[in-house]
Design an enzyme around this catalytic site. Sequence first.
Site, PDB file in Angstrom:
ATOM      1  CD  GLU A 152      -2.696   1.258   2.559  1.00 61.69           C
ATOM      2  OE1 GLU A 152      -3.113   0.152   2.962  1.00 61.69           O
ATOM      3  OE2 GLU A 152      -2.989   2.344   3.099  1.00 61.69           O
ATOM      4  CD  GLU A 157      -3.821   7.347   5.028  1.00 61.09           C
ATOM      5  OE1 GLU A 157      -4.863   6.790   5.421  1.00 61.09           O
ATOM      6  OE2 GLU A 157      -2.678   7.015   5.403  1.00 61.09           O
TER       7      GLU A 157
END
Length: 423
Positions: A152, A157
């Site tokens: 990932e 974010e």
Amino acid sequence: MKWRTLVLFSLAALLLLAGGRPAGMPKAEAAPVWNLTWSDEFNGASGSAPDGGKWGYDLGAGGWGNNELQNYTNRRDNSYLDGSGNLVIKAIKENYNGSAYTSARLLTKGKFNQAYGKFEARIKLPYGQGIWPAFWMLGSNLDQAGWPGAGELDIMEYLGHDTRTVYGTVHGPGYSGAGGISKSYTLPSGSFSDSFHTFSVEWEPTQIRWYVDGNLFHTFNKSQLGAGQTWVFDHSFFMILNLAVGGNWPGYPNASTVFPQTMTVDYVRVYSQGSSPSAPVESGAVYKLINVNSNKALDVYAASTADGANVQIYTDNGTGAQRWQAFAQADGSFTLINPASNKALDAAGAGTADGTNVQIANQNGSAAQKWRITANADGSFKLINVNSGKALDVSSSGTADGTNVQLWTDNGTGAQKWRLVKL
């Protein structure tokens, strides 16, 4: 200037004048050249769906492994184009199939993936306690390797209660979840929810670098990993855009949280790294384009000058139907104009699907008439349509006179390789 610094500076200058350089002084290296391979500019009518040829949806509730509260849908209530060149992902507080919130999670899985390169998006972020948007990637072998085995890569974010800070993180075997390798970037002033900002990574075989508005803030090297940790960034990944509500990391909405909240995306662009500029193409020069697979020329059917005339391959004959004048555009792409007709090489209907016909059409300056000309290792070139991110391709790898020319996903075959011969 301090005395010690002045002495060192003078020593360096003398060495350079003598033809050398101080030990340890780095050699100058050219910046990477990034050639566009895929993009979505989100041009479309207000309220329309994102391009289904580029994006699919993850659907449903269940917490998504983080105790999140939203139910992801493919409704236009939760994801749509705004008519001004943006994608909007909207989180809504509503009762929906047992969930208290709805939102959307778009992904390119099964439609586009790439190993290495530059991945970039320009986004205006939402705000509020419990709001959690992200622009990120997962390994395209996810169904086989699982998480975190597939890897990932979180490009951006953001936790809505802290509107000045974003995070860049990697997860893999031995460094996943709370153990992900992460750094943050904080705006010197203002808020990520006030205006658009650009988030990107530059991913190479042994290193990944994170940027906000061109500012480097995190570098992850393969050599950093220790025992029990595995580098899994050696295969293709797909991209995800989502807006979550609640979860273990951001916490949960409270009375201060305003709904609906929107994540607005101006564009997503993906590049591959080249060792040379897009192509040694001279703006204003006239070329013939010879297809490597067939050795035939890019040609206008029946030497037509009509708007919408078809483009094909045909035996090289030196006629005006096989001449193309290249004009450089501000974004690094080129328009290719057929001098006999004064019309542009064009993707019919501004299409983006595999098999979209290529034609000549009146010059209109649109992305459907812009082509990025990128060098291949064998001296040939590929032509990538800016609007679709797809390659100029000979249908079914045909070699016969009159074989149609179309758009097709970049696959590196001879049907998508062209020799540029300056006339």
